[in-house]
Write an enzyme that holds these catalytic residues in place. Sequence first.
Site, PDB file in Angstrom:
ATOM      1  N   HIS A   1     -25.263 -13.530  18.493  1.00  0.00           N
ATOM      2  CA  HIS A   1     -24.805 -14.919  18.321  1.00  0.00           C
ATOM      3  C   HIS A   1     -24.209 -15.142  16.926  1.00  0.00           C
ATOM      4  CE1 HIS A   1     -27.339 -15.752  21.907  1.00  0.00           C
ATOM      5  NE2 HIS A   1     -28.194 -14.950  21.294  1.00  0.00           N
TER       6      HIS A   1
ATOM      7  N   LYS B   1      -4.153 -15.901  -2.318  1.00  0.00           N
ATOM      8  CA  LYS B   1      -4.470 -15.385  -0.982  1.00  0.00           C
ATOM      9  C   LYS B   1      -4.203 -13.894  -0.796  1.00  0.00           C
ATOM     10  CE  LYS B   1      -5.670 -17.257   2.237  1.00  0.00           C
ATOM     11  NZ  LYS B   1      -4.986 -18.142   3.172  1.00  0.00           N
TER      12      LYS B   1
ATOM     13  N   SER C   1       0.323 -15.163   0.469  1.00  0.00           N
ATOM     14  CA  SER C   1       0.782 -16.443   0.980  1.00  0.00           C
ATOM     15  C   SER C   1       2.010 -16.874   0.178  1.00  0.00           C
ATOM     16  CB  SER C   1      -0.337 -17.463   0.830  1.00  0.00           C
ATOM     17  OG  SER C   1       0.194 -18.764   0.732  1.00  0.00           O
TER      18      SER C   1
ATOM     19  N   GLU D   1      -5.158  -9.391  12.196  1.00  0.00           N
ATOM     20  CA  GLU D   1      -4.794 -10.587  12.965  1.00  0.00           C
ATOM     21  C   GLU D   1      -3.706 -10.288  13.987  1.00  0.00           C
ATOM     22  OE1 GLU D   1      -4.579 -14.328  10.406  1.00  0.00           O
ATOM     23  OE2 GLU D   1      -4.796 -12.732   8.933  1.00  0.00           O
TER      24      GLU D   1
END
Length: 470
Positions: free
Chosen positions: A155, A282, A276, A289
């Site tokens: 979980h 960043k 970024s 991804e």
Amino acid sequence: MKLWSGRFDKNTDALTDTLNSSIAFDSRMYREDILGSIAHARMLGSTGIIDIEESDKIIAGLNEILSDIEAGVIDFSVECEDIHMNIETLLTERIGEPGKRLHTARSRNDQVALDIRLYLKKEIGAIQSMLAALMAVLCRQARANIGTVMPAYTHLQRAQPTTFAHYMMAYANMLRRDCTRLEDCLARMDECPLGSGALTTTTYPIDRWQTAGDLGFSRITENSLDAVSDRDFIIELLGCLSILMMHLSRFSEEIILWSSWEFKFIELDDKHSTGSSIMPQKKNPDIAELTRGKTGRVYGSLVALLTVMKALPLAYNKDMQEDKEALFDALDTVKTCLPVFTAMLDEMKLLPENMRRAAAAGFINATDCADYLVKKGLPFRDAYTVVGKLVNYCLKSGNTLETLTPKEYSAGSPLFSDDIYDAINLEKCIDARSCEGGPSRLSVTRQITSIEGFIKSYLPDFQKGGQDPG
Ligand code: ARG
């Protein structure tokens, strides 16, 4: 002029050609198409269906076309519709009469069913090698981190202690199944459809076993209607690729989480990260991804093909030309993702102190604390309740199981004594899980050795990274 123009009074218009033509995407099967035609021509010659001299001329002409395509000097034509008719037209332009005999006892329907199978045999092998290379990186990371403690989750809540090695081998096992699933798929598609003709074979005395053997198939298809209209071998492969991408996607998700500031278990190499355009600080895990995102694209191909084939009557229907773009896109996607994903895992830096810190903070040794009481004679359910209460007490008093005093332990149960601190030591908790499949050093080393043995059958040059367990 179209090869089939005899029956028609008019030519197709340009718009029809745009929709009908598949050369833009099936030209990548030129090699398989030519090898299939060479085997067919040889068989036509050796069975006496055409003269040996003509068969030889066809074979020589096809070989020449093959080198010219590879040299980049051939322009395919949309007029000629697909790779099959492009090559046949080129052949007849070059060698004249004998070229017109090549298509005896054959149809584009058995031809395309053959070409795709030949193409996939090669592609599946390439993907299996890429999977083996990824497994090799996982084994290397595992061997280097056999004692790197981290939390394992259920979980997404800290559950029990494990090691980074145990975690890596979990993914290695998924990838091994992906590899053997592809092997099963390959074995099922290993049958030659050539000789099925358009749909009911042919009246010529062809030798189907000769062409099958020449092309490296272990058997021939048993029913011609099925052979020209079956695309379940493609759907099965797309199923295998979808499952493989699902595994990469789960792994990607972990990489994304682990490289976040919230976890910081790993640091990806700059080579596999992006910045970024607005936020100077960043560093984004784009490779993971994109792999996660492209999983949807591969599933899309699977669903597209299932939908194209649904409710098609026997035998060949032009709908089936739609198989190729979806299939090729899925293959290209998997083959683009796998090597960069492998490099990303190979070059990521681990931050073991952060993993250890996370493992120490979530009561992940509570099960071991309960097991300690069981070993002192308490039934597990009672032990579970005692430790649940201790955890509750720790949460309220700002303690962990490690910081409780002997007095606080005794208040929980008189069975606790000083050896409890040893029993809940994370490294000891891990090494105590020594049964097969578990995270102990011995058990994980066995898992690594097993995967390394598997890798060797796909990457013969693979050197395993360490000692076998005793
Ligand atoms: N380009 C076609 C395909 O990919 C080849 C088979 C065409 N057969 C036909 N009868 N039109 O499916």
